[in-house]
Write a protein that holds these residues in place. Structure first.
Motif, short mmCIF file in Angstrom:
data_model
loop_
_atom_site.label_atom_id
_atom_site.label_comp_id
_atom_site.label_asym_id
_atom_site.label_seq_id
_atom_site.Cartn_x
_atom_site.Cartn_y
_atom_site.Cartn_z
N GLY A 111 6.58 14.29 0.52
CA GLY A 111 7.83 15.07 0.89
C GLY A 111 8.77 15.22 -0.55
N CYS A 112 9.49 16.29 -0.57
CA CYS A 112 10.06 16.51 -1.57
C CYS A 112 11.39 15.57 -1.98
CB CYS A 112 11.04 17.95 -1.48
SG CYS A 112 9.38 19.36 -1.77
N GLY A 113 11.60 15.21 -3.12
CA GLY A 113 12.52 14.33 -3.55
C GLY A 113 13.80 15.21 -4.04
N PRO A 114 14.64 14.48 -4.72
CA PRO A 114 15.80 15.22 -5.28
C PRO A 114 15.25 16.48 -6.36
CG PRO A 114 15.63 13.22 -6.34
CD PRO A 114 14.82 13.31 -5.10
N GLY A 115 16.15 17.41 -6.62
CA GLY A 115 16.06 18.19 -7.42
C GLY A 115 15.74 19.91 -7.05
N PHE A 116 15.84 20.04 -5.70
CA PHE A 116 15.72 21.42 -5.21
C PHE A 116 16.91 21.79 -4.46
CE2 PHE A 116 14.71 18.22 -1.66
CZ PHE A 116 15.71 18.91 -0.70
N ASP A 117 17.09 23.32 -4.33
CA ASP A 117 18.22 23.82 -3.84
C ASP A 117 17.96 23.80 -2.56
OD1 ASP A 117 19.96 24.60 -6.17
OD2 ASP A 117 18.28 25.54 -6.85
N LEU A 118 16.89 24.67 -1.97
CA LEU A 118 16.25 24.47 -0.51
C LEU A 118 14.92 23.89 -0.52
CD1 LEU A 118 17.27 28.20 0.45
CD2 LEU A 118 18.43 25.79 1.10
N ALA A 119 14.44 23.15 0.47
CA ALA A 119 13.15 22.75 0.55
C ALA A 119 12.75 23.12 2.21
CB ALA A 119 12.97 21.16 0.60
N MET A 120 11.41 23.29 2.24
CA MET A 120 10.77 23.92 3.32
C MET A 120 9.55 23.34 3.81
SD MET A 120 10.39 28.27 2.40
CE MET A 120 9.55 27.90 1.06
N THR A 121 9.42 23.09 5.00
CA THR A 121 8.30 22.57 5.70
C THR A 121 7.55 23.71 6.52
OG1 THR A 121 9.31 20.34 5.80
CG2 THR A 121 7.43 20.60 7.24
N GLU A 122 6.34 23.94 6.26
CA GLU A 122 5.72 25.14 7.12
C GLU A 122 5.16 24.50 8.35
OE1 GLU A 122 2.99 28.78 6.10
OE2 GLU A 122 2.17 26.88 5.25
N VAL A 123 5.54 25.04 9.55
CA VAL A 123 5.07 24.45 10.85
C VAL A 123 4.35 25.59 11.49
CG1 VAL A 123 5.76 23.47 13.01
CG2 VAL A 123 7.01 22.92 11.10
N GLY B 128 19.37 21.40 -0.28
CA GLY B 128 19.57 20.23 -1.27
C GLY B 128 20.53 20.15 -2.20
N SER B 129 21.43 21.33 -2.22
CA SER B 129 22.47 21.61 -3.15
C SER B 129 23.51 22.48 -2.63
CB SER B 129 21.95 22.48 -4.47
OG SER B 129 21.62 23.67 -4.34
N ASP B 130 24.81 22.87 -3.28
CA ASP B 130 25.84 23.59 -2.69
C ASP B 130 25.18 24.86 -2.91
OD1 ASP B 130 27.35 21.71 -2.38
OD2 ASP B 130 28.45 21.94 -4.46
N ARG B 131 24.52 25.38 -3.96
CA ARG B 131 23.79 26.64 -4.13
C ARG B 131 22.93 26.97 -2.93
NH1 ARG B 131 21.61 27.81 -9.97
NH2 ARG B 131 20.20 26.13 -9.23
N GLY B 132 22.16 26.14 -2.65
CA GLY B 132 21.33 26.08 -1.40
C GLY B 132 21.81 26.32 -0.01
N ALA B 133 22.96 25.63 -0.05
CA ALA B 133 23.88 25.82 1.20
C ALA B 133 24.29 27.32 1.27
CB ALA B 133 24.96 24.84 1.25
N GLU B 134 24.78 27.83 0.31
CA GLU B 134 25.25 29.19 0.24
C GLU B 134 24.19 30.16 0.56
OE1 GLU B 134 26.80 32.21 -3.13
OE2 GLU B 134 27.58 30.02 -3.34
N VAL B 135 23.25 30.09 0.01
CA VAL B 135 21.89 30.75 0.29
C VAL B 135 21.41 30.70 1.79
CG1 VAL B 135 19.41 31.55 -0.22
CG2 VAL B 135 21.04 31.22 -1.87
#
Length: 187
Positions: A152-164, A177-184
């Protein structure tokens, strides 16, 4: 407004390269890795991230092998030097794995965390947008469990995905994972 660097099939491997559409992604392609062996396999499904980490990493773009450090100018017999302008490309890394996030964190510690901060590296990292993906396929060459870096991804990403993928259902579950990620993500 960003150049997207993501997984694609090139020269018989899944590698990071510039991608321009979803058609560039390795849908239905996986790989088999073991010590001294790498080969692509067709899975015949729509999974996009059904492969293990390939031979290239985001380091190629965050810490490129050639960077202009100074610019020299000559006026008559006089020569002067000044720092090269720092103008990082606007990149979005797509499909970064947990171990690659850990590697970026080590680079950050070396180039940003000490008494000397590399301004060119800082500008490239600050301008980069990182979309990570949680691993679903281990290989015999993976080390995430022993190093505490995944799957699983730890810190350092803007967005993280899990493919289902379940039968006809194919979804991406997104984590911010970040404010920029939340904006996107519109969160």
């Amino acid at each position: 407004g960003r150049t997207i660097i993501g997984p694609t099939v090139l020269d018989g491997a899944v590698v990071y390269a510039e991608i321009t559409s979803v058609d560039d992604l390795p849908a239905g392609i996986g790989d088999e890795q073991s010590p001294g062996q790498y080969r692509l396999v067709s899975h015949g499904d729509r999974r996009v991230f059904d492969y293990t980490v390939g031979p290239l990493s985001p380091k190629r773009w965050t810490f490129p092998p050639i960077v202009a450090l100074n610019v020299g100018r000559r006026e008559g017999r006089a020569v002067s030097f000044e720092a090269a302008p720092i103008d990082p490309p606007k990149l979005a890394f797509f499909g970064v794995r947990a171990c690659e996030l850990a590697a970026l964190a080590i680079q950050d510690r070396v180039f940003l965390g000490g008494s000397f901060v590399d301004p060119a590296y800082r500008s490239r990292r600050e301008s980069a947008f990182v979309v990570a993906v949680n691993c679903g396929v281990p290989s015999g060459t993976c080390f995430c469990a022993s190093m505490g870096t995944g799957p699983g991804c730890g810190p350092g990403f803007d967005l993280a995905m899990t493919e289902v993928v379940d039968g006809e259902r194919h979804e991406l579950v997104v984590e911010v994972g970040s404010d920029r990620g939340a904006e996107v993500a519109g969160a």
